[in-house]
Design a protein around this motif. Structure first.
Motif, PDB file in Angstrom:
ATOM      1  N   TYR A 174       0.602  -1.172   0.245  1.00 52.16           N
ATOM      2  CA  TYR A 174       0.306   0.225   0.157  1.00 52.16           C
ATOM      3  C   TYR A 174       0.887   1.665   0.160  1.00 52.16           C
ATOM      4  CZ  TYR A 174      -3.212   3.340   1.481  1.00 52.16           C
ATOM      5  OH  TYR A 174      -3.924   4.962   1.979  1.00 52.16           O
ATOM      6  N   ALA A 175       1.118   1.782  -1.133  1.00 49.69           N
ATOM      7  CA  ALA A 175       1.891   3.111  -0.957  1.00 49.69           C
ATOM      8  C   ALA A 175       1.138   4.136  -1.973  1.00 49.69           C
ATOM      9  CB  ALA A 175       3.069   2.895  -2.343  1.00 49.69           C
ATOM     10  N   PRO A 176       1.330   5.060  -0.984  1.00 52.56           N
ATOM     11  CA  PRO A 176      -0.453   6.381  -1.131  1.00 52.56           C
ATOM     12  C   PRO A 176       0.840   7.460  -1.841  1.00 52.56           C
ATOM     13  CG  PRO A 176      -0.538   6.192   1.086  1.00 52.56           C
ATOM     14  CD  PRO A 176       0.314   4.916   0.887  1.00 52.56           C
ATOM     15  N   THR A 177       0.712   8.346  -2.940  1.00 54.53           N
ATOM     16  CA  THR A 177       1.599   9.239  -3.601  1.00 54.53           C
ATOM     17  C   THR A 177       2.067  10.456  -2.255  1.00 54.53           C
ATOM     18  OG1 THR A 177      -0.437  10.302  -3.887  1.00 54.53           O
ATOM     19  CG2 THR A 177       0.564   9.418  -5.780  1.00 54.53           C
ATOM     20  N   LYS A 178       1.281  10.345  -1.478  1.00 58.00           N
ATOM     21  CA  LYS A 178       1.246  11.022  -0.152  1.00 58.00           C
ATOM     22  C   LYS A 178       1.043  10.227   1.364  1.00 58.00           C
ATOM     23  CE  LYS A 178       0.523  15.607  -2.736  1.00 58.00           C
ATOM     24  NZ  LYS A 178      -0.506  17.258  -1.574  1.00 58.00           N
ATOM     25  N   GLY A 179       2.199  10.169   2.569  1.00 60.37           N
ATOM     26  CA  GLY A 179       1.843   9.493   3.062  1.00 60.37           C
ATOM     27  C   GLY A 179       3.660   8.710   3.983  1.00 60.37           C
ATOM     28  N   ILE A 180       3.469   8.617   5.058  1.00 63.49           N
ATOM     29  CA  ILE A 180       4.842   8.183   5.779  1.00 63.49           C
ATOM     30  C   ILE A 180       4.642   6.535   5.764  1.00 63.49           C
ATOM     31  CG2 ILE A 180       4.971  10.151   6.541  1.00 63.49           C
ATOM     32  CD1 ILE A 180       3.566   8.901   9.548  1.00 63.49           C
ATOM     33  N   VAL A 181       3.447   5.609   6.063  1.00 61.28           N
ATOM     34  CA  VAL A 181       3.558   4.148   6.030  1.00 61.28           C
ATOM     35  C   VAL A 181       2.919   3.817   4.952  1.00 61.28           C
ATOM     36  CG1 VAL A 181       1.945   3.212   7.598  1.00 61.28           C
ATOM     37  CG2 VAL A 181       2.402   5.210   8.761  1.00 61.28           C
ATOM     38  N   SER A 182       3.256   2.778   4.655  1.00 56.89           N
ATOM     39  CA  SER A 182       3.622   1.597   3.545  1.00 56.89           C
ATOM     40  C   SER A 182       3.175   0.036   3.575  1.00 56.89           C
ATOM     41  CB  SER A 182       4.360   2.556   2.684  1.00 56.89           C
ATOM     42  OG  SER A 182       4.441   0.617   1.385  1.00 56.89           O
ATOM     43  N   PRO A 183       2.354   0.039   4.556  1.00 54.26           N
ATOM     44  CA  PRO A 183       2.011  -1.586   4.802  1.00 54.26           C
ATOM     45  C   PRO A 183       3.184  -2.430   3.505  1.00 54.26           C
ATOM     46  CG  PRO A 183      -0.345  -0.347   5.431  1.00 54.26           C
ATOM     47  CD  PRO A 183       0.665   0.529   4.539  1.00 54.26           C
ATOM     48  N   TYR A 184       3.148  -3.959   3.543  1.00 49.45           N
ATOM     49  CA  TYR A 184       2.963  -4.536   2.716  1.00 49.45           C
ATOM     50  C   TYR A 184       2.964  -5.709   3.096  1.00 49.45           C
ATOM     51  CZ  TYR A 184       7.708  -5.685   4.742  1.00 49.45           C
ATOM     52  OH  TYR A 184       8.980  -5.810   5.650  1.00 49.45           O
ATOM     53  N   PHE A 185       3.174  -7.024   1.945  1.00 51.81           N
ATOM     54  CA  PHE A 185       2.742  -8.721   1.749  1.00 51.81           C
ATOM     55  C   PHE A 185       4.041  -8.737   0.658  1.00 51.81           C
ATOM     56  CE2 PHE A 185       2.477 -12.642   0.784  1.00 51.81           C
ATOM     57  CZ  PHE A 185       1.860 -13.186   2.385  1.00 51.81           C
ATOM     58  N   SER A 186       4.804  -9.963   1.610  1.00 53.18           N
ATOM     59  CA  SER A 186       5.810 -10.081   0.016  1.00 53.18           C
ATOM     60  C   SER A 186       5.520 -12.144   0.455  1.00 53.18           C
ATOM     61  CB  SER A 186       7.358  -9.627   0.640  1.00 53.18           C
ATOM     62  OG  SER A 186       7.809 -10.289   1.187  1.00 53.18           O
ATOM     63  N   LEU A 187       5.866 -12.561  -0.450  1.00 53.01           N
ATOM     64  CA  LEU A 187       6.387 -14.163  -0.493  1.00 53.01           C
ATOM     65  C   LEU A 187       7.160 -14.345  -2.105  1.00 53.01           C
ATOM     66  CD1 LEU A 187       4.625 -17.330  -0.594  1.00 53.01           C
ATOM     67  CD2 LEU A 187       3.996 -16.453  -2.283  1.00 53.01           C
ATOM     68  N   GLU A 188       8.148 -15.508  -1.135  1.00 43.87           N
ATOM     69  CA  GLU A 188      10.078 -15.501  -2.005  1.00 43.87           C
ATOM     70  C   GLU A 188      10.123 -17.028  -1.692  1.00 43.87           C
ATOM     71  OE1 GLU A 188      14.453 -13.846  -1.460  1.00 43.87           O
ATOM     72  OE2 GLU A 188      13.132 -13.706   0.131  1.00 43.87           O
TER      73      GLU A 188
END
Length: 217
Positions: free
Chosen positions: A146-160
């Motif tokens: 989750y990467a909004p153009t404005k904001g300081i918090v970016s939650p994510y999920f990855s699978l490797e």
């Protein structure tokens, strides 16, 4: 802003639940990874980096390894970059016995953004040298953020997924990592990545609580 905070709290709750699951998963190990990384942007296309990492093992009762990595990235296009790196690990074998191993890797990362969603796919070839032996693997990682153009918090999920390029069958996954986390922009040059990762291997799984601090200039 309220929506961003709600998402951040949700992901932090996921991290806590994942770490608490070690109480019931007695056969798995609970470990920590701590990393400090420095990024330097040379120009619009080239950047270099270095990081120092500490890992624990056996329910945080022992040091697992110290790691040092240096590397560089070439930004070929806005959606594609290529990277190379060299790593050295000082590993704890137990009974006060430590040893060094070395690794190099070559990677390519493709990414795109749709509104608030950022998707990236990384393919990494790596070869590790350990007391005359070598291990070759291909690491494939899919990351949704989750990467909004404005904001300081970016939650994510990855699978490797780790695939062996040695004697084992190519499509046999030697290791898998499931990683939810939250990235924070702390200041102009500082950022923080707090995550929980479950690493699956046939021998023994790992629950990993991690912190990565990044300084960019």
């Amino acid at each position: 802003m309220s929506r961003i905070l709600f998402n951040a709290k949700t992901w932090l709750f996921v991290l806590l639940v994942g770490m608490a699951s070690t109480v019931w998963a007695q056969s798995d190990d609970f470990t920590t990874w701590t990393k400090f990384k420095v990024n330097h942007k040379i120009d619009s296309r080239f950047s270099v980096s270095g990081d120092l990492e500490l890992r624990t093992k056996e329910d945080m009762s022992r040091m697992d390894r110290w790691g040092l990595t240096v590397g560089g990235v070439y930004h070929a296009y806005s959606f594609l970059n290529f990277g190379v790196g060299y790593e050295t690990h000082f590993r704890n074998l137990g009974d006060s016995d430590w040893k060094l191993r070395h690794r190099y890797h070559i990677s390519a990362v493709a990414s795109f953004r749709y509104q608030w969603l950022k998707v990236s796919l990384r393919e990494r070839f790596q070869q590790t040298f350990d007391l005359g032996d070598s291990e070759t693997r291909l690491r494939s990682r899919l990351k949704l953020a989750y990467a909004p153009t404005k904001g300081i918090v970016s939650p994510y999920f990855s699978l490797e997924i780790y695939q062996s390029l040695d004697d084992a069958s190519f499509w046999r996954a030697a290791r898998m990592r499931y990683r939810p986390g939250v990235e924070f922009d702390l200041a102009k040059r500082w950022s923080l990545d707090a995550f929980y990762c479950y690493q699956y291997e046939s021998s023994r799984g790992k629950h990993i609580a991690g912190i990565e601090v990044v300084y960019s200039f």
